[in-house]
Design a protein around this motif. Structure first.
Motif, mmCIF file in Angstrom:
data_model
loop_
_atom_site.group_PDB
_atom_site.id
_atom_site.type_symbol
_atom_site.label_atom_id
_atom_site.label_comp_id
_atom_site.label_asym_id
_atom_site.label_seq_id
_atom_site.Cartn_x
_atom_site.Cartn_y
_atom_site.Cartn_z
ATOM 1 N N LEU A 172 2.097 0.754 0.999
ATOM 2 C CA LEU A 172 0.595 0.294 1.132
ATOM 3 C C LEU A 172 -0.078 1.087 1.677
ATOM 4 O O LEU A 172 -1.482 1.433 1.184
ATOM 5 C CB LEU A 172 0.811 -1.212 1.957
ATOM 6 N N THR A 208 -1.219 3.907 -0.660
ATOM 7 C CA THR A 208 -1.868 3.509 -1.822
ATOM 8 C C THR A 208 -3.332 3.508 -1.232
ATOM 9 O O THR A 208 -4.205 3.773 -1.800
ATOM 10 C CB THR A 208 -1.625 1.848 -2.253
ATOM 11 N N TYR A 268 -2.263 -2.700 -4.947
ATOM 12 C CA TYR A 268 -1.000 -2.752 -4.066
ATOM 13 C C TYR A 268 0.230 -3.296 -4.849
ATOM 14 O O TYR A 268 1.331 -3.079 -4.772
ATOM 15 C CB TYR A 268 -1.401 -3.654 -2.763
#
Length: 118
Positions: free
Chosen positions: A49, A52, A65
């Motif tokens: 996460l 990203t 995500y």
């Protein structure tokens, strides 16, 4: 995002709360809930996460995500880059994982292309 990452990466840290406007959010509960939902390790999930977010600069588009979590196994070199004890040299597997992730956002063929073709 950083709190979800740190709650899964700092040994001994059991709870971490974040104040957003007038609400306190439990970062530890969020990390645990997401790990259970996607059936992955919380540390890997929080790493991908954060990766990203770093690659895209976006923290509000769930598709970014979801794509990362769906391909977590392919992206492990990227999400484990910078872990304690690991070299900070950017190796080819990290670059490849980042490229594959970006291609997956625009192409639905499950990482078969490359950025030039895209």
């Amino acid at each position: 995002m950083m709190c979800i990452y740190y709650i899964t990466h700092l040994d001994g840290l059991q709870e971490l709360w974040v104040k957003k406007m007038d609400i306190y959010l439990s970062a530890h509960a969020i990390a645990d809930t997401l790990a259970v939902k996607y059936d992955v390790e919380a540390a890997d999930l929080s790493s991908i996460l954060l990766s990203t977010y770093i690659l895209t600069g976006c923290d509000t588009v769930s598709y970014l995500y979801k794509t990362a979590v769906d391909h977590l196994e392919d992206l492990l070199p990227l999400c484990r880059y910078g872990d304690p004890g690991e070299s900070l040299d950017v190796k080819e597997d990290v670059v490849t994982a980042a490229r594959q992730y970006m291609v997956s956002l625009y192409e639905r063929s499950d990482f078969s292309g490359n950025l030039d073709v895209l």
